[in-house]
Write an enzyme that holds these catalytic residues in place. Structure first.
Site, PDB file in Angstrom:
ATOM      1  N   ASP A  13      -6.200   1.627   5.284  1.00  7.18           N
ATOM      2  CA  ASP A  13      -6.511   0.517   4.415  1.00  7.18           C
ATOM      3  C   ASP A  13      -6.703   0.427   3.019  1.00  7.18           C
ATOM      4  O   ASP A  13      -6.446   1.747   2.647  1.00  7.18           O
ATOM      5  CB  ASP A  13      -8.035   0.420   5.226  1.00  7.18           C
ATOM      6  N   ASP A  15      -9.119  -1.938   0.519  1.00  8.10           N
ATOM      7  CA  ASP A  15     -10.311  -2.110  -0.003  1.00  8.10           C
ATOM      8  C   ASP A  15     -11.339  -1.378   0.624  1.00  8.10           C
ATOM      9  O   ASP A  15     -11.529  -1.661   1.632  1.00  8.10           O
ATOM     10  CB  ASP A  15     -10.785  -3.551   0.090  1.00  8.10           C
ATOM     11  N   ASP A 207     -12.195   1.792   6.662  1.00  6.14           N
ATOM     12  CA  ASP A 207     -13.773   1.510   6.493  1.00  6.14           C
ATOM     13  C   ASP A 207     -14.309   0.384   7.324  1.00  6.14           C
ATOM     14  O   ASP A 207     -15.712   0.086   7.252  1.00  6.14           O
ATOM     15  CB  ASP A 207     -14.229   1.661   5.041  1.00  6.14           C
TER      16      ASP A 207
END
Length: 265
Positions: A13, A15, A207
């Site tokens: 991922d 961001d 996240d």
């Protein structure tokens, strides 16, 4: 620990994971990025960002031509030269029309309703980056302004139009039903295995709740400490192959690879 000399693939991922949640830097991850490149280990971006955002980022990371997953899996690029769109797609316009009709029942706004300057202001992106974030092909970013208790009703209304809702690190995302980061990763794995004649061992890092399908699919999962109100909860039973970081962003990204990979090869 896994060896850097084995057949690996890293899926990440952006961001809040490889990129800092606030200023989008990846300084803390730089050493590992160089090591992966040295050992020719593919780095597959798996993000809610658009292809128009990912392509220039690949250039900065030195991974031009690598496969990537954009718009939470609504867009998959299997590798090679790819030119991002210069305007939003017809399927995206159709999706936005559906959302506009649903605004009679629910309070929310989509990225298509904002200018580049407005998107830059509430995301921290530059004007150019905000413009790239609005060059969407298959999904829409939604700012939910209604009661959270109404989200299941909104989800059901979207399902009537063959659309699905997923939660990212900061925003909600509306995308075609039957798409997602896990399904997109399966496509890339199948493509690469056919090319190379073997399946690579995968390490995934994310996240947010939208990363769960990807983190469920990889061999080894790094759950980076995030900012989402909704915790990242995996249903995996192989808990020895799942690591939860103490640090956020690229510091957590580095921590996760430190945990699973032998650093001194």
């Amino acid at each position: 620990m896994l060896s850097l000399n084995s057949s690996l693939m890293i899926i990440t991922d952006l961001d809040g994971s490889l990129l800092d949640h606030h200023d989008y830097n990846w300084d803390a991850a730089s050493e590992w990025l160089a090591r992966l490149k040295q050992h020719q280990i593919p780095l597959v971006i798996c993000s809610s960002k658009t292809a128009a955002e990912i392509i220039p980022l690949q250039k900065k990371l030195g991974i031009v031509g690598a496969p990537f997953i954009a718009e939470n899996g609504a867009r998959v690029v299997l590798g090679g030269e790819y030119t991002p769109p210069i305007e939003t797609s017809a399927s995206y316009h159709a999706l936005c029309q559906t959302l506009q009709a649903l605004q009679a029942r629910f309070r929310f706004n989509g990225f298509h309703e904002f200018s580049d300057a407005e998107v830059a202001r509430f995301t921290g992106l530059t004007l150019a980056e905000a413009s790239q974030s609005r060059l969407r092909e298959a999904s829409e970013v939604v700012l939910w302004r209604d009661d959270e208790q109404r989200l299941p009703e909104f989800r059901a209304a979207l399902a009537e139009h063959n659309l699905a809702l997923t939660q990212g690190g900061r925003f909600w995302h509306v995308m075609p039903a039957g798409t997602g980061k896990g399904i997109a990763l399966a496509d890339i794995q199948q493509h690469l295995a056919a090319q190379e004649g073997e399946a690579r061992t995968t390490i995934g890092l994310g996240d947010g709740p939208n990363d769960v399908p990807m983190l469920e699919r990889v061999d080894y999962a790094v759950v980076i400490k995030g900012f989402s109100k909704t915790p990242v909860e995996l249903q995996r039973t192989d808990t020895e192959n799942v690591y939860h970081t103490a640090h956020v962003g690229p510091q957590g990204w580095r921590e996760g690879l430190d945990y699973f990979l032998a650093p001194n090869e």
